[in-house]
Enzyme design. Structure first.
Site, PDB file in Angstrom:
ATOM      1  N   ARG A 277       0.791  -1.234   0.000  1.00 56.28           N
ATOM      2  CA  ARG A 277       0.000   0.000   0.000  1.00 56.28           C
ATOM      3  C   ARG A 277       0.825   1.286   0.000  1.00 56.28           C
ATOM      4  O   ARG A 277       1.927   1.321   0.535  1.00 56.28           O
ATOM      5  CB  ARG A 277      -0.904   0.033   1.234  1.00 56.28           C
TER       6      ARG A 277
ATOM      7  N   HIS B 251       0.198  -2.142  -4.798  1.00 57.25           N
ATOM      8  CA  HIS B 251       0.966  -3.081  -5.635  1.00 57.25           C
ATOM      9  C   HIS B 251       1.461  -2.500  -6.964  1.00 57.25           C
ATOM     10  O   HIS B 251       1.443  -3.164  -7.994  1.00 57.25           O
ATOM     11  CB  HIS B 251       0.151  -4.342  -5.892  1.00 57.25           C
TER      12      HIS B 251
ATOM     13  N   HIS C 206       5.028 -12.601  -5.177  1.00 55.98           N
ATOM     14  CA  HIS C 206       3.687 -12.912  -4.667  1.00 55.98           C
ATOM     15  C   HIS C 206       3.289 -14.355  -4.988  1.00 55.98           C
ATOM     16  O   HIS C 206       2.169 -14.611  -5.430  1.00 55.98           O
ATOM     17  CB  HIS C 206       2.669 -11.940  -5.269  1.00 55.98           C
TER      18      HIS C 206
ATOM     19  N   ASP D 233      -3.753 -11.016   6.533  1.00 58.98           N
ATOM     20  CA  ASP D 233      -3.098 -10.160   5.550  1.00 58.98           C
ATOM     21  C   ASP D 233      -2.350  -9.122   6.374  1.00 58.98           C
ATOM     22  O   ASP D 233      -2.742  -7.958   6.466  1.00 58.98           O
ATOM     23  CB  ASP D 233      -4.114  -9.513   4.610  1.00 58.98           C
TER      24      ASP D 233
ATOM     25  N   GLU E 134       5.322 -12.711   1.665  1.00 57.62           N
ATOM     26  CA  GLU E 134       5.825 -11.603   0.864  1.00 57.62           C
ATOM     27  C   GLU E 134       6.904 -10.861   1.661  1.00 57.62           C
ATOM     28  O   GLU E 134       6.623  -9.957   2.441  1.00 57.62           O
ATOM     29  CB  GLU E 134       4.682 -10.665   0.504  1.00 57.62           C
TER      30      GLU E 134
END
Length: 380
Positions: free
Chosen positions: A114, A134, A208, A279, A344
């Site tokens: 972000r 992204h 990813h 997340d 990630e």
């Protein structure tokens, strides 16, 4: 950002590897020496896309396409020696080009994750981006990369390069980027990044790939996860960091000891509720930029273990919260919510807007470097 001396791996060209359009070595076969093969995969925007296969001396394989620098397959043995694909993927380039592709296996940038309000200020100038997430709708995952095979006896590699031009997606500076995927005979997949720029610019890169060590698309709720992190980033309903680092102790985010991913995934906690699962950015024990163990993933049914090492200060754990049965993956198998795990490795989201986060500004004359290693073995 910590800019460390960067050394490309040393490869010994002791034998000639035949590379052409022949089909890759079958994944159930054991190669006598590491190989690189490629096949034509399709075309997009008038450019030819190939799928390259790295095969090590034990028969493990990694497949990569030059669209998005995407890892499409990682094929490894389970505790019984059965070879299976342990990452989610598609059967065709058309699917990778389509809306259902949620960055599967791709390199993400120029700034992964972000950016609050799609803007940041650098050296007194405000930059407005095309997206807050992204790298935007035309990020690195949507680009065709140049690719070069790097043969060897102990490891084989693919060197991918891309020039992100000044102003692309709103970012300043021409960014010359190299990503090298290396498969070693020790069943390690190395991701090595390097970048230079001609103007100051933020750089946050990650890969990813969606892992499912069972070799299926079933839920990963029984997969055990350990993370070398005592803190995580607080975030709002849009998963935008507040800047606060919170302790994991006593929360659903405590993976300091091995824990099934599904144990706390439905706990009534705001970030889990807002994200429909994990997340979350974890703050690793890694302020020096050295290569350290970040996480360990163990899938009990298959016996597969994956260790993740990185030079990055953080890792985003994402549990495929928006995957669903409508999306058809490789072999015609539908995906499912929580059907994969992403690790990630990266600098923190929205770092250009938080002075207390590790720095991410790359300047002319500096070399950005980063490495992540996924090491696979089994518990018999």
């Amino acid at each position: 950002m910590k800019n460390l001396p960067f050394f490309f791996p040393l490869f010994y060209f002791l034998s000639i590897v035949q590379v052409g359009t022949a089909k890759p070595v079958p994944y159930h076969a054991t190669a006598r020496k590491p190989l690189i093969t490629k096949i034509f995969y399709g075309e997009t925007e008038g450019q030819r896309i190939y799928q390259y296969t790295l095969t090590n001396s034990k028969g493990m394989q990694v497949k990569v396409i030059n669209y998005g620098a995407t890892i499409t397959d990682i094929i490894t043995p389970d505790k019984n020696g059965k070879m299976s694909d342990v990452v989610l993927g598609f059967d065709s380039l058309k699917q990778y080009l389509g809306r259902d592709n949620a960055l599967l296996g791709a390199v993400v940038g120029r700034v992964a994750n972000r950016i609050n309000n799609k803007k940041f200020t650098l050296d007194g100038k405000e930059y407005v981006l095309t997206s807050n997430i992204h790298g935007g709708p035309r990020g690195f995952d949507k680009k065709v990369w140049a690719i070069q095979e790097v043969p060897g006896n102990k490891e084989v590699a693919l060197k991918l390069t891309y020039l992100s031009k000044d102003g692309e997606s709103g970012y300043p500076g021409n960014l010359n980027l190299t990503v090298t995927y290396t498969l070693t005979n020790n069943n390690e997949v190395k991701l090595t990044y390097a970048a230079t720029t001609d103007k100051p610019t933020p750089v946050v890169l990650t890969n990813h790939t969606y892992f499912n060590l069972a070799g299926t698309t079933d839920k990963v709720v029984n997969t055990e996860l350990t993370i070398a992190a005592d803190q995580y980033l607080e975030a709002d309903k849009d998963n935008m960091p507040s800047g606060r680092l919170l302790d994991v102790k006593g929360t659903p985010y405590d993976f300091t000891q091995p824990k099934p991913i599904g144990r706390d995934i439905t706990v009534s906690d705001n970030q889990l509720i807002w994200g429909h699962g994990y997340d979350v950015t974890f703050v690793l024990h890694n302020a020096t930029g050295k290569l350290v163990l970040a996480a360990t993933v163990y899938e009990p049914a298959s016996g597969r273990i994956m260790q993740c090492y990185t030079t990055e200060p953080g890792v985003v754990i994402y549990t495929g919260n928006y995957l669903n049965e409508r999306i058809i993956g490789r072999g015609g198998k539908p995906f499912t919510q929580w059907g994969a795990l992403c690790l990630e490795t990266m600098h923190f989201p929205d770092s250009p807007n938080h002075t207390n986060f590790p720095g991410v500004i790359l300047r002319p004359g500096q070399l950005f470097t980063s490495q992540t290693i996924y090491r696979f073995f089994v518990n018999k």
